[in-house]
Design a protein around this motif. Structure first.
Motif, short mmCIF file in Angstrom:
data_model
loop_
_atom_site.label_atom_id
_atom_site.label_comp_id
_atom_site.label_asym_id
_atom_site.label_seq_id
_atom_site.Cartn_x
_atom_site.Cartn_y
_atom_site.Cartn_z
N LYS A 13 0.85 -1.20 0.00
CA LYS A 13 0.00 0.00 0.00
C LYS A 13 0.88 1.25 0.00
O LYS A 13 2.01 1.23 0.49
CB LYS A 13 -0.91 0.00 1.23
N TYR A 15 1.00 5.33 1.13
CA TYR A 15 0.34 6.40 1.89
C TYR A 15 1.39 7.42 2.33
O TYR A 15 2.60 7.13 2.41
CB TYR A 15 -0.42 5.85 3.09
N SER A 16 0.93 8.62 2.62
CA SER A 16 1.82 9.73 3.00
C SER A 16 2.12 9.68 4.49
O SER A 16 1.32 9.20 5.30
CB SER A 16 1.17 11.07 2.65
N LYS A 60 6.68 9.11 1.79
CA LYS A 60 5.78 7.97 1.67
C LYS A 60 6.27 6.85 2.58
O LYS A 60 7.43 6.83 3.01
CB LYS A 60 5.72 7.46 0.21
#
Length: 580
Positions: free
Chosen positions: A28, A30-31, A99
């Motif tokens: 996955k 995501y930030s 990230k």
């Protein structure tokens, strides 16, 4: 309860817990904020330490179980976990992108691998694969995922997977595998062939089965009808438990035919031999079911085990071939030389190709890599003094391939004599007839060989122009198509004109209706998985060669397989009533 249907690849009934074998990693993206960046970097360093420790443990295990050379391939992996360039790229990327670390490593590893694979240097191209392997291990540690290994099975399971590679099947703990179920593949895929060799059920071609079934589910595998049942109810479970007992009883009854000569009712002898891939797992069954020899030993499986990271040495091969020959005594053993390529690849040795079945494989590979080929030939010749050896060449398309091989064998003999090794001088040399081109010049090839073995798996594939592992064209894979039968007949006739024997060693042999046609066409030998030997023998004992010949002659005149199949099935219901 859920019932799923596919293709029957190996007969039998299995009942057991599912193990879903999936090597994919889901990443996955995501930030993260500045504080989390430093926390992610700390996780990265800890993962590197863990992966390095795991590699060192694996290296030591390989060295202790095999040799120092076998462990050396991991040295580069260990060094990579300390590589400043790799580490700095990860650190720069995460600080710039903000990230999560798993996504960052995935991106860095993919980019590095791509750059290495595009370099015109085989060493660096091989490193591309190493980088991917290291990256996956780091990501698994970060995601707390354990990498599956089929060699470490410690309980009986039904293997369920999207696909099983040759390396997967070569390295798995076969004593713990109850059955194979895959999403892709056909009756002649290597997982299916191995399942038949080991006598375990297999169903292939079940779409999305690895996503439908879960590890731990109770699975019934019906290899006879080509279906599986996930979490069956009590009624289904009782039915299949009883059916399995009946089938086991029937198999035991076949043992009464073990020592009876394989002759038709009108006294035509048909030699029955066994195919083999993993001798340590299969040879006891070969002996148990009364094989008259080994008609095909697929020697490439020595090279394909994931436990072996380097090519097997001359001594390792010599000991493997000696083991088979001594076990079989004076019975003939035909060992096929290395048939790599196609779907049988070795990292750093063979190559990924856009059309692998028409590419650099089998005898083509061996003649281009005499350094590898000569080691195998030396081992084979040395082992020849321990039994009744024949050598067989795969994927022949030209006479030149045979003559070049003979020159190499002569050169290898000189080397062995110089080194003081003994060998048998007149070892029979045969070829596999697997391509239409070989069939069309079989009259010429027969003058240069001691025997033919028809490899129907590839011959059907090349004749019908259909990938035998592609479900979309599976309907075209037709063993009884008149084009296939005419090529087989031409091969047999040309061989017999030169007084050499002809066998058939493809999976076509394992079906009784096909075996009847092959006998009618005039083959001298049939070679198949040892588990199916006695079933074919019983059929031979109950037919007349004259009847089989009439069926074959009619099949040659037909325009499609349908009429032939219908005719044989009607004939079998009348003459082989015990099957119905």
């Amino acid at each position: 309860m859920e019932i799923l249907e596919g293709i029957s690849a190996s007969h039998g009934i299995a009942i057991g817990e599912a193990l879903v074998y999936n090597q994919e990693i889901s990443i996955k993206k995501y930030s993260i904020n500045d504080l989390q960046v430093e926390l992610e970097i700390d996780r990265f360093y800890k993962a590197l330490v863990k992966v390095k420790e795991d590699y060192i443990v694996l290296r030591n295990k390989l060295v202790s179980e095999m040799s120092e050379d076998e462990g050396k391939f991991l040295d580069a992996h260990i060094l990579m976990t300390e590589d400043a360039t790799f580490i700095n790229q990860v650190l720069d990327y995460i600080r710039e992108s903000k990230k999560n670390i798993e996504w960052v490593i995935y991106q860095v590893v993919e980019n590095l691998s791509k750059k290495f694979s595009e370099l015109d240097d085989e060493y660096f191209q091989d490193r591309a694969t190493d980088i991917l392997d290291i990256g996956r291990k780091i990501m698994r540690v970060l995601l707390s995922q354990k990498s599956m290994s089929l060699s470490d099975l410690n309980s009986d399971v039904v293997i369920i997977s999207a696909d099983l590679t040759v390396s997967d099947t070569a390295s798995m703990n076969k004593n713990r595998v109850l059955a194979f179920v895959t999403e892709i593949g056909g009756k002649t895929s290597h997982s299916a062939i191995l399942a038949r060799s080991l006598g375990i059920p297999s169903v292939v071609g079940i779409k999305d089965v690895s996503h439908i079934a879960n590890t731990g589910d109770l699975i019934i595998v019906d290899g006879n009808s080509g279906k599986i049942i996930i979490n069956p109810d009590d009624e289904k479970l009782e039915y299949y438990t009883n059916l399995r007992k009946k089938l086991e009883k029937r198999e035991n009854e076949f043992l009464q035919f073990k020592d009876i000569s394989s002759k038709t009712l009108d006294n035509r002898s048909i030699v029955l031999k066994a195919n083999m891939e993993i001798p340590e797992q299969e040879i006891e069954n070969v002996i148990k079911f009364g094989a008259e020899g080994i008609g095909l030993y697929r020697s490439e499986f020595l090279y394909l085990s994931k436990k072996r990271r380097l090519l097997p040495s001359e001594e390792q091969q010599f000991n493997a071939y000696k083991f088979i020959l001594e076990k079989m005594g004076d019975k003939p053993v035909t060992i096929r030389t290395l048939d790599l390529g196609g779907d049988k690849l070795i990292e750093g040795v063979t190559k990924q190709e856009s059309n692998p079945y028409l590419g650099w494989r089998a005898i083509r590979f061996c003649l281009d890599r005499p350094d590898i080929f000569k080691i195998q030939l030396r081992a084979l010749l040395r082992a020849s003094v321990y039994g009744n050896l024949s050598i067989m060449l795969p994927m022949i398309t030209t006479l030149e391939e045979v003559t070049k091989t003979k020159r190499i064998i002569t050169e290898v003999k000189r080397g062995l004599k110089r080194d003081g090794f003994k060998y048998k001088d007149n070892i029979p040399l045969g070829i596999m007839i697997e391509t239409p081109s070989a069939v069309m010049i079989s009259d010429i090839l027969a003058k240069k060989c001691n025997f033919f073995s028809i490899g129907t798996n590839d011959l059907i594939q090349y004749t019908m122009a259909c990938d035998r592992g592609n479900q979309n064209v599976g309907n075209l894979y037709q063993p009884l198509h008149p084009a296939v039968l005419r090529l087989i007949k031409k091969t047999i006739d040309n061989a017999h004109k030169e007084n050499i024997k002809v066998g058939v060693c493809g999976e076509m042999v394992s079906e009784i209706q096909n075996a009847i046609v092959l006998i009618g066409l005039g083959v001298d030998e049939l070679s198949l998985s040892s588990i199916g030997l006695l079933e074919i023998k019983k059929a031979i004992l109950n037919i007349k060669y004259s009847d089989a010949k009439k069926i074959a002659e009619e099949a040659l005149r037909r325009s499609s397989k349908e009429g032939t199949e219908k005719k044989i099935n009607l004939w079998m219901k009348k003459n082989l009533k015990y099957l119905y």
